[in-house]
Design a protein around this motif. Structure first.
Motif, mmCIF file in Angstrom:
data_model
loop_
_atom_site.group_PDB
_atom_site.id
_atom_site.type_symbol
_atom_site.label_atom_id
_atom_site.label_comp_id
_atom_site.label_asym_id
_atom_site.label_seq_id
_atom_site.Cartn_x
_atom_site.Cartn_y
_atom_site.Cartn_z
ATOM 1 N N LYS A 70 -15.525 5.836 -81.938
ATOM 2 C CA LYS A 70 -16.106 6.380 -80.702
ATOM 3 C C LYS A 70 -15.023 6.836 -79.731
ATOM 4 C CE LYS A 70 -20.173 3.518 -81.152
ATOM 5 N NZ LYS A 70 -20.962 2.420 -80.609
ATOM 6 N N LEU A 71 -13.773 6.713 -80.140
ATOM 7 C CA LEU A 71 -12.667 7.097 -79.265
ATOM 8 C C LEU A 71 -12.537 8.612 -79.202
ATOM 9 C CD1 LEU A 71 -10.012 4.519 -80.452
ATOM 10 C CD2 LEU A 71 -11.265 4.498 -78.303
ATOM 11 N N PRO A 72 -12.246 9.136 -78.033
ATOM 12 C CA PRO A 72 -12.058 10.593 -77.925
ATOM 13 C C PRO A 72 -10.803 11.047 -78.672
ATOM 14 C CG PRO A 72 -11.668 9.520 -75.802
ATOM 15 C CD PRO A 72 -12.132 8.463 -76.745
ATOM 16 N N LEU A 73 -10.792 12.298 -79.071
ATOM 17 C CA LEU A 73 -9.650 12.842 -79.797
ATOM 18 C C LEU A 73 -8.372 12.805 -78.960
ATOM 19 C CD1 LEU A 73 -11.249 15.889 -81.623
ATOM 20 C CD2 LEU A 73 -10.615 13.672 -82.575
ATOM 21 N N ALA A 79 -2.032 8.528 -79.052
ATOM 22 C CA ALA A 79 -1.507 7.456 -79.901
ATOM 23 C C ALA A 79 -0.537 8.021 -80.941
ATOM 24 C CB ALA A 79 -2.651 6.713 -80.580
ATOM 25 N N MET A 80 -0.881 9.158 -81.542
ATOM 26 C CA MET A 80 0.019 9.788 -82.513
ATOM 27 C C MET A 80 1.339 10.168 -81.850
ATOM 28 S SD MET A 80 -2.535 12.268 -84.605
ATOM 29 C CE MET A 80 -3.991 11.616 -85.397
ATOM 30 N N PHE A 81 1.238 10.740 -80.661
ATOM 31 C CA PHE A 81 2.433 11.134 -79.917
ATOM 32 C C PHE A 81 3.306 9.912 -79.621
ATOM 33 C CE2 PHE A 81 4.470 11.612 -75.749
ATOM 34 C CZ PHE A 81 5.291 12.699 -75.997
ATOM 35 N N ALA A 106 -6.252 -0.916 -80.990
ATOM 36 C CA ALA A 106 -4.937 -0.276 -81.081
ATOM 37 C C ALA A 106 -4.258 -0.618 -82.404
ATOM 38 C CB ALA A 106 -4.062 -0.704 -79.909
ATOM 39 N N TRP A 107 -4.445 -1.852 -82.880
ATOM 40 C CA TRP A 107 -3.867 -2.259 -84.164
ATOM 41 C C TRP A 107 -4.471 -1.425 -85.291
ATOM 42 C CZ3 TRP A 107 -5.535 -4.264 -88.789
ATOM 43 C CH2 TRP A 107 -4.550 -4.803 -89.616
ATOM 44 N N LYS A 108 -5.795 -1.299 -85.284
ATOM 45 C CA LYS A 108 -6.470 -0.501 -86.322
ATOM 46 C C LYS A 108 -6.047 0.964 -86.237
ATOM 47 C CE LYS A 108 -10.569 -3.362 -86.896
ATOM 48 N NZ LYS A 108 -12.026 -3.427 -86.755
ATOM 49 N N MET A 109 -5.961 1.479 -85.022
ATOM 50 C CA MET A 109 -5.575 2.874 -84.825
ATOM 51 C C MET A 109 -4.136 3.103 -85.299
ATOM 52 S SD MET A 109 -5.428 5.001 -81.264
ATOM 53 C CE MET A 109 -7.080 5.587 -81.121
ATOM 54 N N GLY A 110 -3.242 2.199 -84.946
ATOM 55 C CA GLY A 110 -1.848 2.325 -85.370
ATOM 56 C C GLY A 110 -1.708 2.325 -86.875
ATOM 57 N N MET A 116 -1.929 7.838 -92.351
ATOM 58 C CA MET A 116 -1.960 9.299 -92.444
ATOM 59 C C MET A 116 -0.552 9.861 -92.632
ATOM 60 S SD MET A 116 -4.772 10.813 -89.798
ATOM 61 C CE MET A 116 -4.409 9.851 -88.343
ATOM 62 N N MET A 117 0.447 9.171 -92.084
ATOM 63 C CA MET A 117 1.825 9.647 -92.182
ATOM 64 C C MET A 117 2.480 9.255 -93.502
ATOM 65 S SD MET A 117 3.010 8.883 -88.281
ATOM 66 C CE MET A 117 4.716 8.828 -88.678
#
Length: 172
Positions: A70-73, A79-81, A106-110, A116-117
């Protein structure tokens, strides 16, 4: 580029969506299910498309870790930056504070961004081009000597993949 410049470059969610579309669909919009290049936008929601072949709906986030959040792009882009520009890595606690989400999210997103990288062994056969190369100063652990270590960044076309690697067995 800093966070202010990033925010000026991507002021709205629409700008972030268009950026991801340009990166992921470099050669044109592609259905993630049947890989058809024919689709059309739906008027019900910006960024929602329907495949002309299989009639399934999709967005730019389909089949990515960004899909079912549900997080906005903008938060994903920030976060990627932050993860790419931090020189010593970034903890999930710090990442959560910077983008305004919980430490758990944030842990899941990281981890999703790092996944992806990560290209693993797929990098060499699928390498399409070197985008950036350079040298970084490195220090040997046991000896207190400093040397230049070549660094390369490569992009694989197709699924979004970015890899940065230090060339360890390099000699002049």
């Amino acid at each position: 580029m800093d966070i202010d410049a990033l925010r000026k470059r991507f002021p709205t969610e629409e700008d972030c969506r268009r950026f991801f579309e340009n990166v992921l669909w470099e050669e044109g919009r592609t259905c993630p299910r049947c890989l058809s290049m024919k689709s059309y936008p739906l008027k019900s929601r910006k960024g929602l498309y329907e495949c002309a072949h299989c009639k399934r709906q999709f967005t730019v986030t389909c089949q990515t870790p960004m899909h079912s959040t549900k997080l906005p792009l903008w938060k994903w882009l920030l976060a990627m930056f932050l993860l790419v520009t931090s020189s010593k890595g970034l903890s999930s606690i710090s990442l959560g504070k910077w983008i305004g989400i919980s430490q758990k999210s944030a842990w899941k997103m990281g981890h999703a961004i790092r996944q992806m990288m990560d290209v693993g062994d797929e990098l060499l056969p699928a390498l399409n081009g070197i985008n950036k190369g350079g040298f970084i100063h490195a220090e040997k652990q046991r000896k207190k000597s400093e040397f230049l270590l070549p660094l390369s960044a490569a992009v694989r076309f197709g699924p979004l993949t970015l890899a940065m690697t230090a060339l360890m067995n390099w000699s002049r």
